[in-house]
Design a protein around this motif. Structure first.
Motif, PDB file in Angstrom:
ATOM      1  N   TYR A   8      73.176  12.446 -38.018  1.00  0.00           N
ATOM      2  CA  TYR A   8      73.830  13.588 -38.649  1.00  0.00           C
ATOM      3  C   TYR A   8      73.803  14.808 -37.730  1.00  0.00           C
ATOM      4  CZ  TYR A   8      74.503  17.462 -41.958  1.00  0.00           C
ATOM      5  OH  TYR A   8      74.947  18.602 -42.582  1.00  0.00           O
ATOM      6  N   TYR A   9      72.782  14.874 -36.880  1.00  0.00           N
ATOM      7  CA  TYR A   9      72.611  15.996 -35.962  1.00  0.00           C
ATOM      8  C   TYR A   9      73.127  15.668 -34.563  1.00  0.00           C
ATOM      9  CZ  TYR A   9      69.579  17.669 -39.680  1.00  0.00           C
ATOM     10  OH  TYR A   9      69.091  18.075 -40.898  1.00  0.00           O
ATOM     11  N   GLY A  10      73.875  14.563 -34.458  1.00  0.00           N
ATOM     12  CA  GLY A  10      74.440  14.174 -33.169  1.00  0.00           C
ATOM     13  C   GLY A  10      73.441  13.555 -32.224  1.00  0.00           C
ATOM     14  N   ILE A  11      72.378  12.971 -32.785  1.00  0.00           N
ATOM     15  CA  ILE A  11      71.314  12.375 -31.973  1.00  0.00           C
ATOM     16  C   ILE A  11      71.415  10.856 -32.062  1.00  0.00           C
ATOM     17  CG2 ILE A  11      68.816  12.206 -31.620  1.00  0.00           C
ATOM     18  CD1 ILE A  11      68.633  14.932 -33.147  1.00  0.00           C
ATOM     19  N   HIS A  12      71.438  10.199 -30.907  1.00  0.00           N
ATOM     20  CA  HIS A  12      71.610   8.739 -30.881  1.00  0.00           C
ATOM     21  C   HIS A  12      70.513   8.077 -30.052  1.00  0.00           C
ATOM     22  CE1 HIS A  12      75.481   9.303 -32.838  1.00  0.00           C
ATOM     23  NE2 HIS A  12      75.738  10.263 -31.956  1.00  0.00           N
ATOM     24  N   TYR A  13      69.295   8.514 -30.271  1.00  0.00           N
ATOM     25  CA  TYR A  13      68.147   7.918 -29.577  1.00  0.00           C
ATOM     26  C   TYR A  13      67.862   6.533 -30.157  1.00  0.00           C
ATOM     27  CZ  TYR A  13      63.375   7.236 -27.909  1.00  0.00           C
ATOM     28  OH  TYR A  13      62.242   6.716 -27.317  1.00  0.00           O
TER      29      TYR A  13
ATOM     30  N   ASP B 266      68.110  13.423 -22.410  1.00  0.00           N
ATOM     31  CA  ASP B 266      68.730  14.439 -23.255  1.00  0.00           C
ATOM     32  C   ASP B 266      68.582  14.087 -24.731  1.00  0.00           C
ATOM     33  OD1 ASP B 266      69.489  15.910 -21.063  1.00  0.00           O
ATOM     34  OD2 ASP B 266      71.543  15.137 -21.007  1.00  0.00           O
ATOM     35  N   GLU B 267      68.728  12.790 -25.071  1.00  0.00           N
ATOM     36  CA  GLU B 267      68.612  12.365 -26.463  1.00  0.00           C
ATOM     37  C   GLU B 267      67.190  12.556 -26.982  1.00  0.00           C
ATOM     38  OE1 GLU B 267      71.222  11.434 -28.515  1.00  0.00           O
ATOM     39  OE2 GLU B 267      72.303  12.193 -26.753  1.00  0.00           O
TER      40      GLU B 267
ATOM     41  N   ASN C  86      56.374   2.931 -28.884  1.00  0.00           N
ATOM     42  CA  ASN C  86      57.192   4.100 -28.555  1.00  0.00           C
ATOM     43  C   ASN C  86      56.319   5.226 -28.022  1.00  0.00           C
ATOM     44  OD1 ASN C  86      60.164   3.702 -29.757  1.00  0.00           O
ATOM     45  ND2 ASN C  86      58.696   2.722 -31.140  1.00  0.00           N
ATOM     46  N   PRO C  87      56.888   6.123 -27.211  1.00  0.00           N
ATOM     47  CA  PRO C  87      56.121   7.258 -26.706  1.00  0.00           C
ATOM     48  C   PRO C  87      55.874   8.278 -27.815  1.00  0.00           C
ATOM     49  CG  PRO C  87      58.417   7.479 -26.082  1.00  0.00           C
ATOM     50  CD  PRO C  87      58.279   6.122 -26.711  1.00  0.00           C
ATOM     51  N   TYR C  88      54.941   9.170 -27.563  1.00  0.00           N
ATOM     52  CA  TYR C  88      54.757  10.307 -28.461  1.00  0.00           C
ATOM     53  C   TYR C  88      55.813  11.366 -28.138  1.00  0.00           C
ATOM     54  CZ  TYR C  88      50.184   8.544 -29.940  1.00  0.00           C
ATOM     55  OH  TYR C  88      49.172   7.778 -30.471  1.00  0.00           O
ATOM     56  N   ILE C  89      56.049  12.232 -29.117  1.00  0.00           N
ATOM     57  CA  ILE C  89      57.050  13.278 -28.897  1.00  0.00           C
ATOM     58  C   ILE C  89      56.482  14.683 -29.122  1.00  0.00           C
ATOM     59  CG2 ILE C  89      58.011  13.468 -31.241  1.00  0.00           C
ATOM     60  CD1 ILE C  89      60.813  13.366 -29.901  1.00  0.00           C
TER      61      ILE C  89
END
Length: 297
Positions: A240-245, A266-267, A91-94
């Motif tokens: 819970y925060y509306g995030i679906h990554y 956006d995610e 996975n990439p870094y954030i």
């Protein structure tokens, strides 16, 4: 002390092995950092130490030796992010996007990097920092400069090719004298050990069940934070925060990792904001992660 006595302490099997004292562990690590003993003996000790396994007191002694060789600076209002030095593979870094999410706050990020260490063949913090313009509220420290003696052990460690006690103690060198810190942990049984090693070095210390052992939350996971001498466990779910990554399970290239940072979805930006909220909570800027997340919106 003769270094061979340390090898004997960790390398004679369950009946003959013994734990090192704080001072013995500090002396052992000083000899390794100075490379005053042959590389074969260093590798033999690291392997035996891992198998014994290491104790909290030994880790603290070894960390004390590393502190003596670490050039430190003062970077106020910062949270130290303890990344593994073997990188991320899938996975990439954030963290560069997290820094942007924090740009209107007084919290800064401190990260450390070096050449890749064993055992995972991942993309390192150093790889990212050499190929991207970092936001002004990130302070990157290269270990070749802040602890060159530990950097100089890279070749020996890569020839050994296995995880060692270094993989634990190197994560949080407190190079910037940060008040706050967070690092990743794979398994819950290690939480208590990490707290015993690192917690008293910071005003606020936390562990996260992060992506690939990093302090980055990509999916539902746990955070353990020290509060009033107790370890509080918090479950955080991006949904819970509306995030679906959706995190990746495939090998990622450096080019792909950089592309997701330079042109984030956006995610992914929402996920960066959640991580920023977690860091603000750990730094005691907000009473809850929800409050911090709302403030960043």
């Amino acid at each position: 002390m003769d270094f061979f006595k340390y090898i004997h302490a960790v390398g004679t099997g369950p009946k003959g092995n013994r734990d090192l004292s704080f001072q013995e562990s500090k002396d052992m690590m000083q000899q390794i950092l100075d490379q005053s003993v042959p590389s074969e003996q260093i590798a033999a000790f690291l392997l035996g130490w891992r198998l014994k396994p290491e104790t909290t007191e030994e880790f603290r002694g070894a960390l004390s030796a590393c502190d003596a060789y670490t050039k430190k600076e003062n970077f106020p209002d910062s949270i130290e992010l303890g990344y593994p030095f073997d990188g991320k593979a899938k996975n990439p870094y954030i963290f560069p996007l997290v820094a942007k999410a924090l740009e209107n706050t007084d919290l800064k990020l401190v990260i450390m990097g070096d050449d890749k260490q064993p055992a995972k063949d991942g993309i390192t913090i150093k790889d990212i920092c050499q190929n991207i313009d970092l936001h002004q509220n990130i302070q990157y420290f290269d270990r070749k400069k802040y602890c060159n003696k530990l950097h100089q052990l890279t070749d020996i460690r890569n020839k050994l090719g296995l995880r060692s006690g270094f993989n634990t103690i190197e994560k949080l060198p407190k190079v910037a004298n940060s008040q706050y810190a967070i690092t990743g942990v794979f398994h819950k049984p290690y939480v208590k050990k990490y707290v015993e090693i690192f917690a008293d070095r910071y005003e606020s210390f936390a562990l996260i069940q992060g992506n690939e052992g990093t302090p980055e939350l990509f999916s539902k996971g746990r955070i353990w934070i020290m509060k009033s001498n107790n370890i509080e466990e918090i479950i955080v779910a991006p949904q819970y925060y509306g995030i679906h990554y959706k995190k990746s399970w495939e090998q990622i290239s450096l080019a792909d990792s950089l592309e997701q940072l330079n042109n984030p979805s956006d995610e992914y930006l929402k996920l960066a904001k959640l991580n920023a909220a977690v860091y603000l909570f750990i730094a005691q800027k907000y009473k809850t992660i929800e409050d911090a997340f709302d403030a960043l919106s």
